[in-house]
Motif scaffolding. Structure first.
Motif, PDB file in Angstrom:
ATOM      1  N   ASP A 193       0.827  -1.210   0.000  1.00  0.00           N
ATOM      2  CA  ASP A 193       0.000   0.000   0.000  1.00  0.00           C
ATOM      3  C   ASP A 193       0.860   1.257   0.000  1.00  0.00           C
ATOM      4  OD1 ASP A 193      -2.387  -1.406  -0.049  1.00  0.00           O
ATOM      5  OD2 ASP A 193      -2.542  -1.472   2.142  1.00  0.00           O
ATOM      6  N   SER A 194       1.925   1.256   0.798  1.00  0.00           N
ATOM      7  CA  SER A 194       2.785   2.441   0.847  1.00  0.00           C
ATOM      8  C   SER A 194       3.505   2.648  -0.480  1.00  0.00           C
ATOM      9  CB  SER A 194       3.777   2.359   2.005  1.00  0.00           C
ATOM     10  OG  SER A 194       4.759   1.377   1.766  1.00  0.00           O
ATOM     11  N   LEU A 195       3.888   1.571  -1.144  1.00  0.00           N
ATOM     12  CA  LEU A 195       4.509   1.691  -2.472  1.00  0.00           C
ATOM     13  C   LEU A 195       3.521   2.278  -3.470  1.00  0.00           C
ATOM     14  CD1 LEU A 195       6.533  -1.642  -2.773  1.00  0.00           C
ATOM     15  CD2 LEU A 195       7.476   0.675  -2.806  1.00  0.00           C
ATOM     16  N   GLY A 196       2.274   1.816  -3.399  1.00  0.00           N
ATOM     17  CA  GLY A 196       1.242   2.313  -4.312  1.00  0.00           C
ATOM     18  C   GLY A 196       0.969   3.796  -4.145  1.00  0.00           C
ATOM     19  N   LYS A 197       1.233   4.328  -2.946  1.00  0.00           N
ATOM     20  CA  LYS A 197       0.991   5.746  -2.669  1.00  0.00           C
ATOM     21  C   LYS A 197       2.182   6.634  -3.034  1.00  0.00           C
ATOM     22  CE  LYS A 197      -2.264   4.665   0.973  1.00  0.00           C
ATOM     23  NZ  LYS A 197      -2.476   4.571   2.420  1.00  0.00           N
ATOM     24  N   ASP A 198       3.314   6.018  -3.369  1.00  0.00           N
ATOM     25  CA  ASP A 198       4.517   6.776  -3.717  1.00  0.00           C
ATOM     26  C   ASP A 198       4.997   6.341  -5.107  1.00  0.00           C
ATOM     27  OD1 ASP A 198       6.951   8.076  -3.913  1.00  0.00           O
ATOM     28  OD2 ASP A 198       7.660   7.447  -1.933  1.00  0.00           O
ATOM     29  N   PRO A 199       4.414   6.942  -6.170  1.00  0.00           N
ATOM     30  CA  PRO A 199       4.745   6.516  -7.534  1.00  0.00           C
ATOM     31  C   PRO A 199       6.239   6.576  -7.870  1.00  0.00           C
ATOM     32  CG  PRO A 199       2.841   7.960  -7.570  1.00  0.00           C
ATOM     33  CD  PRO A 199       3.390   7.982  -6.167  1.00  0.00           C
ATOM     34  N   ALA A 200       6.971   7.539  -7.311  1.00  0.00           N
ATOM     35  CA  ALA A 200       8.403   7.639  -7.610  1.00  0.00           C
ATOM     36  C   ALA A 200       9.169   6.450  -7.022  1.00  0.00           C
ATOM     37  CB  ALA A 200       8.961   8.947  -7.061  1.00  0.00           C
ATOM     38  N   LYS A 201       8.865   6.098  -5.784  1.00  0.00           N
ATOM     39  CA  LYS A 201       9.517   4.956  -5.136  1.00  0.00           C
ATOM     40  C   LYS A 201       9.123   3.658  -5.835  1.00  0.00           C
ATOM     41  CE  LYS A 201      10.558   4.649  -0.563  1.00  0.00           C
ATOM     42  NZ  LYS A 201      10.287   4.568   0.880  1.00  0.00           N
ATOM     43  N   THR A 229      20.255 -11.353  -8.940  1.00  0.00           N
ATOM     44  CA  THR A 229      20.668 -10.619  -7.750  1.00  0.00           C
ATOM     45  C   THR A 229      20.945  -9.177  -8.158  1.00  0.00           C
ATOM     46  OG1 THR A 229      21.694 -12.642  -6.890  1.00  0.00           O
ATOM     47  CG2 THR A 229      22.305 -10.571  -5.823  1.00  0.00           C
ATOM     48  N   ASN A 230      20.350  -8.229  -7.414  1.00  0.00           N
ATOM     49  CA  ASN A 230      20.564  -6.822  -7.749  1.00  0.00           C
ATOM     50  C   ASN A 230      21.716  -6.234  -6.930  1.00  0.00           C
ATOM     51  OD1 ASN A 230      19.470  -6.291  -5.205  1.00  0.00           O
ATOM     52  ND2 ASN A 230      17.623  -5.304  -5.984  1.00  0.00           N
ATOM     53  N   ALA A 231      21.983  -4.948  -7.116  1.00  0.00           N
ATOM     54  CA  ALA A 231      23.110  -4.288  -6.455  1.00  0.00           C
ATOM     55  C   ALA A 231      22.959  -4.261  -4.933  1.00  0.00           C
ATOM     56  CB  ALA A 231      23.256  -2.867  -6.986  1.00  0.00           C
ATOM     57  N   ALA A 232      21.722  -4.310  -4.429  1.00  0.00           N
ATOM     58  CA  ALA A 232      21.479  -4.293  -2.984  1.00  0.00           C
ATOM     59  C   ALA A 232      21.638  -5.674  -2.369  1.00  0.00           C
ATOM     60  CB  ALA A 232      20.074  -3.763  -2.703  1.00  0.00           C
ATOM     61  N   GLY A 233      21.869  -6.690  -3.195  1.00  0.00           N
ATOM     62  CA  GLY A 233      22.020  -8.054  -2.695  1.00  0.00           C
ATOM     63  C   GLY A 233      20.710  -8.815  -2.592  1.00  0.00           C
ATOM     64  N   SER A 234      19.631  -8.200  -3.024  1.00  0.00           N
ATOM     65  CA  SER A 234      18.327  -8.856  -3.036  1.00  0.00           C
ATOM     66  C   SER A 234      18.281  -9.839  -4.206  1.00  0.00           C
ATOM     67  CB  SER A 234      17.234  -7.790  -3.187  1.00  0.00           C
ATOM     68  OG  SER A 234      15.957  -8.357  -3.108  1.00  0.00           O
ATOM     69  N   SER A 235      17.716 -11.027  -3.980  1.00  0.00           N
ATOM     70  CA  SER A 235      17.701 -12.017  -5.060  1.00  0.00           C
ATOM     71  C   SER A 235      16.345 -12.711  -5.163  1.00  0.00           C
ATOM     72  CB  SER A 235      18.811 -13.043  -4.871  1.00  0.00           C
ATOM     73  OG  SER A 235      18.614 -13.763  -3.679  1.00  0.00           O
ATOM     74  N   ALA A 236      16.111 -13.286  -6.326  1.00  0.00           N
ATOM     75  CA  ALA A 236      14.898 -14.050  -6.614  1.00  0.00           C
ATOM     76  C   ALA A 236      15.230 -15.040  -7.717  1.00  0.00           C
ATOM     77  CB  ALA A 236      13.764 -13.130  -7.051  1.00  0.00           C
ATOM     78  N   GLN A 237      14.404 -16.065  -7.835  1.00  0.00           N
ATOM     79  CA  GLN A 237      14.612 -17.071  -8.878  1.00  0.00           C
ATOM     80  C   GLN A 237      13.557 -16.949  -9.964  1.00  0.00           C
ATOM     81  OE1 GLN A 237      14.670 -20.801  -6.729  1.00  0.00           O
ATOM     82  NE2 GLN A 237      16.857 -20.620  -6.351  1.00  0.00           N
ATOM     83  N   VAL A 238      13.970 -17.253 -11.190  1.00  0.00           N
ATOM     84  CA  VAL A 238      13.039 -17.239 -12.312  1.00  0.00           C
ATOM     85  C   VAL A 238      12.190 -18.509 -12.241  1.00  0.00           C
ATOM     86  CG1 VAL A 238      12.819 -17.245 -14.824  1.00  0.00           C
ATOM     87  CG2 VAL A 238      14.594 -15.869 -13.741  1.00  0.00           C
ATOM     88  N   THR A 239      10.871 -18.321 -12.275  1.00  0.00           N
ATOM     89  CA  THR A 239       9.946 -19.453 -12.206  1.00  0.00           C
ATOM     90  C   THR A 239       9.124 -19.615 -13.471  1.00  0.00           C
ATOM     91  OG1 THR A 239       8.302 -18.033 -11.135  1.00  0.00           O
ATOM     92  CG2 THR A 239       9.750 -19.330  -9.698  1.00  0.00           C
ATOM     93  N   LEU A 240       9.196 -18.631 -14.369  1.00  0.00           N
ATOM     94  CA  LEU A 240       8.443 -18.672 -15.620  1.00  0.00           C
ATOM     95  C   LEU A 240       9.250 -17.962 -16.689  1.00  0.00           C
ATOM     96  CD1 LEU A 240       5.520 -19.135 -17.008  1.00  0.00           C
ATOM     97  CD2 LEU A 240       5.256 -16.697 -16.584  1.00  0.00           C
ATOM     98  N   PHE A 241       9.295 -18.548 -17.876  1.00  0.00           N
ATOM     99  CA  PHE A 241      10.008 -17.942 -18.991  1.00  0.00           C
ATOM    100  C   PHE A 241       9.043 -17.633 -20.136  1.00  0.00           C
ATOM    101  CE2 PHE A 241      14.432 -18.353 -17.877  1.00  0.00           C
ATOM    102  CZ  PHE A 241      14.471 -19.399 -16.980  1.00  0.00           C
ATOM    103  N   ASP A 242       9.408 -16.599 -20.895  1.00  0.00           N
ATOM    104  CA  ASP A 242       8.919 -16.362 -22.244  1.00  0.00           C
ATOM    105  C   ASP A 242       7.434 -16.039 -22.405  1.00  0.00           C
ATOM    106  OD1 ASP A 242      11.187 -18.797 -23.725  1.00  0.00           O
ATOM    107  OD2 ASP A 242      11.558 -16.811 -22.960  1.00  0.00           O
ATOM    108  N   LEU A 243       6.942 -15.044 -21.685  1.00  0.00           N
ATOM    109  CA  LEU A 243       5.672 -14.427 -22.061  1.00  0.00           C
ATOM    110  C   LEU A 243       6.066 -13.381 -23.096  1.00  0.00           C
ATOM    111  CD1 LEU A 243       3.957 -13.875 -18.579  1.00  0.00           C
ATOM    112  CD2 LEU A 243       3.441 -15.645 -20.263  1.00  0.00           C
ATOM    113  N   ILE A 244       5.768 -13.659 -24.353  1.00  0.00           N
ATOM    114  CA  ILE A 244       6.305 -12.867 -25.454  1.00  0.00           C
ATOM    115  C   ILE A 244       5.385 -11.713 -25.828  1.00  0.00           C
ATOM    116  CG2 ILE A 244       7.068 -12.947 -27.868  1.00  0.00           C
ATOM    117  CD1 ILE A 244       8.841 -14.595 -26.017  1.00  0.00           C
ATOM    118  N   LYS A 279      18.319  -0.607  -2.912  1.00  0.00           N
ATOM    119  CA  LYS A 279      19.021  -0.111  -1.723  1.00  0.00           C
ATOM    120  C   LYS A 279      18.164   0.943  -1.056  1.00  0.00           C
ATOM    121  CE  LYS A 279      23.755  -0.730  -3.376  1.00  0.00           C
ATOM    122  NZ  LYS A 279      24.994  -0.062  -3.767  1.00  0.00           N
ATOM    123  N   ALA A 280      18.110   0.890   0.259  1.00  0.00           N
ATOM    124  CA  ALA A 280      17.360   1.909   1.016  1.00  0.00           C
ATOM    125  C   ALA A 280      18.113   3.233   0.927  1.00  0.00           C
ATOM    126  CB  ALA A 280      17.205   1.483   2.447  1.00  0.00           C
TER     127      ALA A 280
END
Length: 194
Positions: free
Chosen positions: A101-109, A161-176, A192-193
């Motif tokens: 909700d807080s992200l939705g209220k701050d379009p720049a963030k 993995t991004n510059a802040a060290g946050s990571s995630a795995q790809v679970t779906l490929f190729d929505l074209i 990064k905060a």
């Protein structure tokens, strides 16, 4: 008389052979028509753009609504090619209470967060495999917000993995989409905060 019987036999064999050849030609023509029709229907294009590709899978509806809230949809519908590494709905539901909700209220963030999931260039599964092979299991892309995004193998899974060290795995490929591709993630790459 013998000559007439031989001629009649020859005509009979000739007409029988001609009938079989005609039947095979007709069957071949039918097969070709069927093959052409099948090929045409299986080579249809994907969505009109990457935002449409994102909209094509209900498991990414939260990402789609956030792209629209951040007004990135107008950017991603033109130009490109782009690759969106989109978190699925479950990833967004795992955020701490109130964070979405807080992200939705701050379009720049929100735009900063989402740009960290988009790179310029079209990286389908096949393209990623080629790049990982060339990079000996690792390669880095630059996100729309100018940050490095490293792709690597974690066991048999593709991990980002991004510059802040946050990571995630790809679970779906190729929505074209016509101007790129969407690959799905099981997590959110938090910036990064500041």
């Amino acid at each position: 008389m013998k000559r007439s019987i031989v001629m009649a036999s020859a005509l009979f064999v000739l007409s029988l052979t001609a009938s079989q050849v005609f039947a095979q030609t007709t069957q071949d023509t039918t097969k070709k028509t069927t093959t052409t029709t099948t090929t045409t229907t299986t080579t249809t294009e994907g969505a009109s753009d990457v935002v449409g590709a994102l909209a094509s899978n209900a498991d990414y509806s939260t990402a789609l609504s956030l792209v629209k809230a951040a007004k990135l949809d107008s950017v991603l519908k033109v130009g490109g090619p782009y690759t969106i590494f989109a978190p699925n709905n479950i990833a967004f539901s795992n955020l701490p209470a109130g964070k979405l909700d807080s992200l939705g209220k701050d379009p720049a963030k929100l735009a900063t967060l989402l740009k960290g999931h988009v790179v310029t260039g079209k990286y389908s599964k096949a393209d990623i495999i080629k790049a990982l092979t060339a990079g000996k299991g690792k390669f880095t892309l630059t996100t729309l917000d100018g940050q490095p995004l490293t792709l690597s193998l974690a066991g048999s899974k593709l991990q980002l993995t991004n510059a802040a060290g946050s990571s995630a795995q790809v679970t779906l490929f190729d929505l074209i989409g016509a101007n790129g591709v969407v690959n799905g993630l099981n997590g959110i790459l938090m910036p990064k905060a500041k």
